[in-house]
Design a protein around this motif. Sequence first.
Motif, PDB file in Angstrom:
ATOM      1  N   GLY A  17      40.347  30.802  46.117  1.00 36.53           N
ATOM      2  CA  GLY A  17      40.383  31.798  45.150  1.00 36.53           C
ATOM      3  C   GLY A  17      39.636  33.087  45.348  1.00 36.53           C
ATOM      4  O   GLY A  17      39.604  34.229  44.491  1.00 36.53           O
ATOM      5  N   VAL A  18      38.691  33.227  46.294  1.00 35.62           N
ATOM      6  CA  VAL A  18      37.939  34.016  46.532  1.00 35.62           C
ATOM      7  C   VAL A  18      38.109  34.398  48.097  1.00 35.62           C
ATOM      8  O   VAL A  18      37.929  34.130  49.060  1.00 35.62           O
ATOM      9  CB  VAL A  18      36.497  33.796  46.395  1.00 35.62           C
ATOM     10  CG1 VAL A  18      35.505  34.878  46.629  1.00 35.62           C
ATOM     11  CG2 VAL A  18      36.189  33.369  44.845  1.00 35.62           C
ATOM     12  N   LEU A  19      38.513  35.963  48.258  1.00 36.19           N
ATOM     13  CA  LEU A  19      38.610  36.530  49.547  1.00 36.19           C
ATOM     14  C   LEU A  19      37.281  37.618  49.531  1.00 36.19           C
ATOM     15  O   LEU A  19      37.324  38.525  48.762  1.00 36.19           O
ATOM     16  CB  LEU A  19      39.768  37.239  49.841  1.00 36.19           C
ATOM     17  CG  LEU A  19      41.222  36.332  49.650  1.00 36.19           C
ATOM     18  CD1 LEU A  19      42.538  36.876  49.894  1.00 36.19           C
ATOM     19  CD2 LEU A  19      40.848  35.164  50.515  1.00 36.19           C
ATOM     20  N   THR A  20      36.587  37.694  50.759  1.00 31.50           N
ATOM     21  CA  THR A  20      35.749  38.862  50.836  1.00 31.50           C
ATOM     22  C   THR A  20      35.835  39.258  52.400  1.00 31.50           C
ATOM     23  O   THR A  20      36.482  38.796  53.223  1.00 31.50           O
ATOM     24  CB  THR A  20      34.487  37.912  50.787  1.00 31.50           C
ATOM     25  OG1 THR A  20      34.070  36.930  51.517  1.00 31.50           O
ATOM     26  CG2 THR A  20      34.103  37.774  49.278  1.00 31.50           C
ATOM     27  N   GLY A  21      34.855  40.225  52.823  1.00 30.12           N
ATOM     28  CA  GLY A  21      34.844  40.885  53.906  1.00 30.12           C
ATOM     29  C   GLY A  21      36.267  41.223  54.562  1.00 30.12           C
ATOM     30  O   GLY A  21      37.019  41.917  54.031  1.00 30.12           O
ATOM     31  N   ALA A  25      40.544  43.360  53.772  1.00 32.27           N
ATOM     32  CA  ALA A  25      41.218  44.518  54.438  1.00 32.27           C
ATOM     33  C   ALA A  25      42.291  43.919  55.247  1.00 32.27           C
ATOM     34  O   ALA A  25      43.717  44.611  55.441  1.00 32.27           O
ATOM     35  CB  ALA A  25      40.169  44.902  55.432  1.00 32.27           C
ATOM     36  N   ALA A  26      42.489  42.797  55.574  1.00 34.74           N
ATOM     37  CA  ALA A  26      43.616  41.899  56.204  1.00 34.74           C
ATOM     38  C   ALA A  26      44.754  41.855  55.415  1.00 34.74           C
ATOM     39  O   ALA A  26      45.775  41.829  55.776  1.00 34.74           O
ATOM     40  CB  ALA A  26      43.049  40.775  56.835  1.00 34.74           C
ATOM     41  N   ARG A  27      44.540  41.861  53.946  1.00 32.66           N
ATOM     42  CA  ARG A  27      45.573  41.521  53.133  1.00 32.66           C
ATOM     43  C   ARG A  27      46.568  42.551  53.095  1.00 32.66           C
ATOM     44  O   ARG A  27      47.945  42.747  53.010  1.00 32.66           O
ATOM     45  CB  ARG A  27      45.061  41.389  51.735  1.00 32.66           C
ATOM     46  CG  ARG A  27      44.171  39.924  51.345  1.00 32.66           C
ATOM     47  CD  ARG A  27      45.153  38.742  51.639  1.00 32.66           C
ATOM     48  NE  ARG A  27      46.305  38.877  50.847  1.00 32.66           N
ATOM     49  CZ  ARG A  27      46.191  38.329  49.528  1.00 32.66           C
ATOM     50  NH1 ARG A  27      45.082  38.138  48.901  1.00 32.66           N
ATOM     51  NH2 ARG A  27      47.463  38.302  48.826  1.00 32.66           N
ATOM     52  N   TYR A  28      46.327  43.925  53.395  1.00 31.88           N
ATOM     53  CA  TYR A  28      47.106  45.120  53.085  1.00 31.88           C
ATOM     54  C   TYR A  28      46.962  46.110  54.289  1.00 31.88           C
ATOM     55  O   TYR A  28      46.385  47.105  54.072  1.00 31.88           O
ATOM     56  CB  TYR A  28      47.006  45.875  51.754  1.00 31.88           C
ATOM     57  CG  TYR A  28      46.936  44.810  50.751  1.00 31.88           C
ATOM     58  CD1 TYR A  28      48.077  44.409  50.089  1.00 31.88           C
ATOM     59  CD2 TYR A  28      45.588  44.369  50.218  1.00 31.88           C
ATOM     60  CE1 TYR A  28      48.148  43.606  49.180  1.00 31.88           C
ATOM     61  CE2 TYR A  28      45.755  43.552  48.925  1.00 31.88           C
ATOM     62  CZ  TYR A  28      47.094  43.163  48.569  1.00 31.88           C
ATOM     63  OH  TYR A  28      46.997  42.294  47.456  1.00 31.88           O
ATOM     64  N   PRO A  29      46.969  45.669  55.525  1.00 33.43           N
ATOM     65  CA  PRO A  29      46.915  46.590  56.636  1.00 33.43           C
ATOM     66  C   PRO A  29      47.815  47.568  56.541  1.00 33.43           C
ATOM     67  O   PRO A  29      48.971  47.697  56.496  1.00 33.43           O
ATOM     68  CB  PRO A  29      47.115  45.520  57.895  1.00 33.43           C
ATOM     69  CG  PRO A  29      47.996  44.540  57.525  1.00 33.43           C
ATOM     70  CD  PRO A  29      47.863  44.350  55.921  1.00 33.43           C
ATOM     71  N   GLY A  30      47.158  48.930  56.684  1.00 29.93           N
ATOM     72  CA  GLY A  30      48.330  50.029  56.639  1.00 29.93           C
ATOM     73  C   GLY A  30      49.058  50.265  55.400  1.00 29.93           C
ATOM     74  O   GLY A  30      50.059  51.078  55.316  1.00 29.93           O
ATOM     75  N   TYR A  31      48.443  49.717  54.152  1.00 28.47           N
ATOM     76  CA  TYR A  31      49.126  50.005  52.908  1.00 28.47           C
ATOM     77  C   TYR A  31      49.351  51.449  52.827  1.00 28.47           C
ATOM     78  O   TYR A  31      48.103  52.238  52.832  1.00 28.47           O
ATOM     79  CB  TYR A  31      48.494  49.402  51.944  1.00 28.47           C
ATOM     80  CG  TYR A  31      49.032  49.129  50.446  1.00 28.47           C
ATOM     81  CD1 TYR A  31      50.429  48.148  50.680  1.00 28.47           C
ATOM     82  CD2 TYR A  31      48.830  49.821  49.617  1.00 28.47           C
ATOM     83  CE1 TYR A  31      51.038  47.959  49.668  1.00 28.47           C
ATOM     84  CE2 TYR A  31      49.899  49.678  48.461  1.00 28.47           C
ATOM     85  CZ  TYR A  31      50.811  49.028  48.399  1.00 28.47           C
ATOM     86  OH  TYR A  31      51.518  48.613  47.329  1.00 28.47           O
TER      87      TYR A  31
END
Length: 460
Positions: A17-21, A25-31
Amino acid sequence: MPAALIAELRAVVGDAGVLTGDEVAARYPGYFMDRIGADAIIRPRSTDEVAAVLRLCSAAGQPVVVQGGMSGWVRATETRGGEIALSLERMAAIEAIDPVNRTATVQAGVILDTLETALMDYGLTFPLDLGGRGSCQLGGNASTNAGGMRVIRYGMMREQVLGVEAVLADGRIISSLNQMIKNNTGYDLKQLFIGSEGTLGVITRLVLRLRERPSSSNTAIVCAASFDQMVNLLRFVDQSFGGLLSAFELIDNSFYRVNTGAGKHAPPLTADQPYYAIIEMLGSHQERDTELFETVLGEAGERGYFDDAVLARSVAQRQQIWEIREDLEHVVREFQPFYAFDVSLPVGDMQDYIAAVTAMLKGRWPDGKIAFLGHMGDGNLHIAIGAGGEGDRHGVEACVYEPLRPINGSISAEHGIGLEKKPWLDVSRSEGERGLMAEIKRLLDPGNILNPGKIMDLRP
């Protein structure tokens, strides 16, 4: 962000449940819209976990930005360094569908299209319909008071929500999961959270009003030489369809030309008319409704309310017509730098407003591009603009928003305020209204940790 707080949050929501670093950024590349600069993304699985997260953040003075499907247009979910994003993606359960009372109880992370698919077996529908249906979440739809194509018949998201459960900034759970259409018992607390863009509380569960699923569909695209024809046509079909009019979508010549032709969508009508409209009627008996649809449009044509029309004769033809309205790929590519607006104003003022905006834009940028489309049936215009250069955003926005002042129009019909429209809020909200909004914000979020800086800046 303190490592100790991250550890405490991890203890609440688990390692997954915790994403860091780099995971953030990888979750929304080029959003394309909201900048993702959060120090961490926290993904709770229940209302209790949301409450525990907010209690910790409130005690630490930690800013929190709630994120849904990330399909918004006003930077309401943009995050910056020092903030955390609270994603409700793991709260995606359809908890109950009640066909007798025609309600659905859902967690906030349920995708709009997922609910609609689940309702098919019950002969029911949740009639909110918008372009982001495959990615937007129902909690986000409520927090932004989403609109879409069928507002003329069913109303905004506000009209579709019977009950809400929300968590306040200090972790208090306000559970108002009303399941009745009529409940006139004092303040309707759910309305505080609907349309507030996550600034007053985090919506975690909803009770939604369902409708009987239409079993007939009739669609047409028409064109006209004058705006007055469109106004007359709208009134005539709304009256003649006997409550079955579900969409009346305006498209101007500029948008029609951008989206049709070689290498694009096949044009059902010639591209030489100033105005086009997609008309849709949803009903309960295909043969009978088709006869009514054709009769009414035939009479409208005889009265001169449009100049030409194409009626969809199949599901494929219906989809082809709607693709002309919903596909934004070509206009985003050809209108550069691209700006998108949605405004609301009386239908009777639309023609003059369109002329005023166009004149202001062309007066400053003669080569600028502009196109209008939108939900004319409920007074909502979307505007696509390609003009100016770096540093010209305010000037472009002024062309769109300033003409709304004298007609008491709204700078946002359905997209909300976020960061994008915050500088222009005074166009549509008086000083007294803005002051009361700030008081409500201070009351429910005294530490200003929920989506800080969105909609308005709190005065000290």
